[in-house]
Design an enzyme around this catalytic site. Structure first.
Site, PDB file in Angstrom:
ATOM      1  N   HIS A  74      -2.896  89.976  19.015  1.00  0.00           N
ATOM      2  CA  HIS A  74      -2.011  89.520  17.948  1.00  0.00           C
ATOM      3  C   HIS A  74      -1.660  90.679  17.018  1.00  0.00           C
ATOM      4  O   HIS A  74      -2.231  91.769  17.106  1.00  0.00           O
ATOM      5  CB  HIS A  74      -2.670  88.383  17.172  1.00  0.00           C
ATOM      6  CG  HIS A  74      -2.711  87.096  17.945  1.00  0.00           C
ATOM      7  ND1 HIS A  74      -3.167  85.916  17.400  1.00  0.00           N
ATOM      8  CD2 HIS A  74      -2.343  86.795  19.223  1.00  0.00           C
ATOM      9  CE1 HIS A  74      -3.093  84.951  18.305  1.00  0.00           C
ATOM     10  NE2 HIS A  74      -2.591  85.466  19.412  1.00  0.00           N
TER      11      HIS A  74
ATOM     12  N   GLU B 165      -2.213  91.282  13.874  1.00  0.00           N
ATOM     13  CA  GLU B 165      -3.289  91.808  13.034  1.00  0.00           C
ATOM     14  C   GLU B 165      -4.187  92.764  13.814  1.00  0.00           C
ATOM     15  O   GLU B 165      -4.622  93.804  13.296  1.00  0.00           O
ATOM     16  CB  GLU B 165      -4.152  90.653  12.495  1.00  0.00           C
ATOM     17  CG  GLU B 165      -3.372  89.599  11.726  1.00  0.00           C
ATOM     18  CD  GLU B 165      -2.920  88.445  12.608  1.00  0.00           C
ATOM     19  OE1 GLU B 165      -3.099  87.295  12.176  1.00  0.00           O
ATOM     20  OE2 GLU B 165      -2.406  88.690  13.713  1.00  0.00           O
TER      21      GLU B 165
ATOM     22  N   ALA C 216      29.419  79.636  31.245  1.00  0.00           N
ATOM     23  CA  ALA C 216      30.444  80.644  31.508  1.00  0.00           C
ATOM     24  C   ALA C 216      31.701  79.945  32.021  1.00  0.00           C
ATOM     25  O   ALA C 216      31.615  79.006  32.820  1.00  0.00           O
ATOM     26  CB  ALA C 216      29.942  81.651  32.535  1.00  0.00           C
TER      27      ALA C 216
ATOM     28  N   ASP D 186      25.299  75.153  45.027  1.00  0.00           N
ATOM     29  CA  ASP D 186      25.327  76.595  44.741  1.00  0.00           C
ATOM     30  C   ASP D 186      24.102  77.336  45.261  1.00  0.00           C
ATOM     31  O   ASP D 186      24.139  78.541  45.451  1.00  0.00           O
ATOM     32  CB  ASP D 186      25.459  76.837  43.235  1.00  0.00           C
ATOM     33  CG  ASP D 186      26.788  76.362  42.682  1.00  0.00           C
ATOM     34  OD1 ASP D 186      27.676  76.038  43.493  1.00  0.00           O
ATOM     35  OD2 ASP D 186      26.938  76.323  41.449  1.00  0.00           O
TER      36      ASP D 186
ATOM     37  N   LEU E  38      18.355  81.754  40.321  1.00  0.00           N
ATOM     38  CA  LEU E  38      17.824  81.513  38.978  1.00  0.00           C
ATOM     39  C   LEU E  38      16.676  82.456  38.627  1.00  0.00           C
ATOM     40  O   LEU E  38      15.650  82.048  38.076  1.00  0.00           O
ATOM     41  CB  LEU E  38      17.366  80.043  38.841  1.00  0.00           C
ATOM     42  CG  LEU E  38      18.451  78.989  39.108  1.00  0.00           C
ATOM     43  CD1 LEU E  38      17.858  77.592  39.031  1.00  0.00           C
ATOM     44  CD2 LEU E  38      19.612  79.144  38.135  1.00  0.00           C
TER      45      LEU E  38
ATOM     46  N   ARG F 215      16.686  88.981  38.160  1.00  0.00           N
ATOM     47  CA  ARG F 215      16.773  90.175  39.006  1.00  0.00           C
ATOM     48  C   ARG F 215      17.594  91.302  38.370  1.00  0.00           C
ATOM     49  O   ARG F 215      17.360  92.475  38.682  1.00  0.00           O
ATOM     50  CB  ARG F 215      17.347  89.813  40.376  1.00  0.00           C
ATOM     51  CG  ARG F 215      18.726  89.187  40.354  1.00  0.00           C
ATOM     52  CD  ARG F 215      19.080  88.568  41.706  1.00  0.00           C
ATOM     53  NE  ARG F 215      20.410  87.964  41.703  1.00  0.00           N
ATOM     54  CZ  ARG F 215      20.661  86.744  41.224  1.00  0.00           C
ATOM     55  NH1 ARG F 215      19.677  86.025  40.698  1.00  0.00           N
ATOM     56  NH2 ARG F 215      21.886  86.254  41.267  1.00  0.00           N
TER      57      ARG F 215
END
Length: 323
Positions: A44, A46, A150, A195, A199, A202
């Site tokens: 973290h 700190e 898009a 399609d 996902l 890359r």
């Protein structure tokens, strides 16, 4: 404290479901060390701040500034309150209390019980602007949903039965950066079947690949891919049930990529917290699947820019604080 918040932003996109946090040490009016939460599961803010200090003898004469209340329980990392106590620091200044029920006020109370001076600046609004995703997760027990859309200059996201490339590679890099900042990517059944999208991130390589959620009308099930990524098929079309199921699977930040029917479902049920749109100003399709437009009355436009002949807009739901 403003510097702490600046440091915290350096962790954006790499800490997944955790809050962005920055910290620094001040000795005799000078900042002598800085740190921030850099990646999920890592030390973290700190811890990094204290470890970055070369002269540890200055700790008991220094004030620790933290943008968010330090944790007081052992999770993926040890409790930061124990580190503060053992370091000899005598004063801690906090940006605001943590909204996580496991932490809220407990970190401050513990430090005070050990006779460490604690000042809470109560910068709640600034904290909301920085960590709205985390706050939505903790206070509403629901994922933070981000829409990505898009479309062509004349307002089409594609054609029925035909895969149409809308954005150029440079814009794809920005899209994949968005993917790298979430736990899972959600698409509809038709997009998944027609399609066959990869996902992945890359074009924006990271050590982590988000899982996949497919919204459909069949039974719930989960499959494990060859790369170890999970694909969840979720049957519900009830908005409350959908939030419950996805949150129950452990996902806190979800990117919704389509198709049009799914996007309209999210818009009409006010599920999106944030929306990113990419308009290719050079592409004219003349016909096809119409762009499911953002309802302007429900969202604030917080950024608009043109990049590689694409108009890029970012919207935030108007009940959320604007950064």
């Amino acid at each position: 404290m403003n510097r702490c918040f600046e440091l915290a932003k350096k962790g954006k996109g790499r800490i997944r479901s955790n809050p962005m946090v920055g910290a620094l040490l001040v000795h005799e009016g000078n900042i002598i060390s800085e740190g921030y939460h850099a990646y999920y599961g890592g030390p973290h803010a700190e811890v990094n701040c204290i470890n970055n200090l070369d002269n540890k003898a200055l700790l008991n004469e220094s004030t620790l500034y933290i943008s968010l209340e330090p944790c007081n329980f052992h999770g993926k990392t040890p409790a930061c309150t124990d580190l503060i106590l053992n370091s000899g620091i005598q004063k801690v200044v906090i940006g605001s209390a943590d909204v996580n029920p496991k932490v809220r006020f407990q970190g401050m109370d513990f430090l005070r019980s050990q006779e460490i001076e604690v000042v809470n600046l109560n910068w709640e609004e600034k904290q909301k602007s920085l960590n709205i995703r985390f706050i939505i997760n903790q206070t509403r027990n629901e994922p933070f949903f981000i829409g990505k859309l898009a479309y062509s200059h004349d307002g089409f996201i594609g054609r029925i039965g035909e895969r149409v490339k809308i954005t150029c590679r440079e814009i794809d890099i920005l899209s994949h950066k968005l993917r790298s900042e979430v736990d899972a990517i959600l698409v509809g059944k038709n997009t998944w079947l027609n399609d066959k999208p990869e996902l992945s991130t890359r074009y924006y390589p990271t050590d982590f690949q988000p899982d996949v959620i497919v919204l459909q009308h069949d039974e719930d099930r989960t499959i494990i891919g060859k790369d170890g990524r999970l694909t969840h098929f979720i049957s519900t079309l009830d908005s409350t049930d959908l939030k419950r199921k996805i949150f129950g699977l452990g996902y806190r930040n979800v990117l919704v990529e389509g198709g049009a029917e799914v996007f309209r479902f999210f818009i009409n049920n006010l599920l999106f917290h944030e929306i990113h749109t990419f308009e290719n100003q050079n592409l004219i399709l003349k016909s096809g699947i119409a762009n499911p437009k953002v309802i302007a009355s429900n969202y604030n436009l917080i950024e608009e820019k043109t990049y590689f002949q694409h108009l890029i807009c970012q919207y935030l739901r108007n009940d959320l604080p604007t950064p």
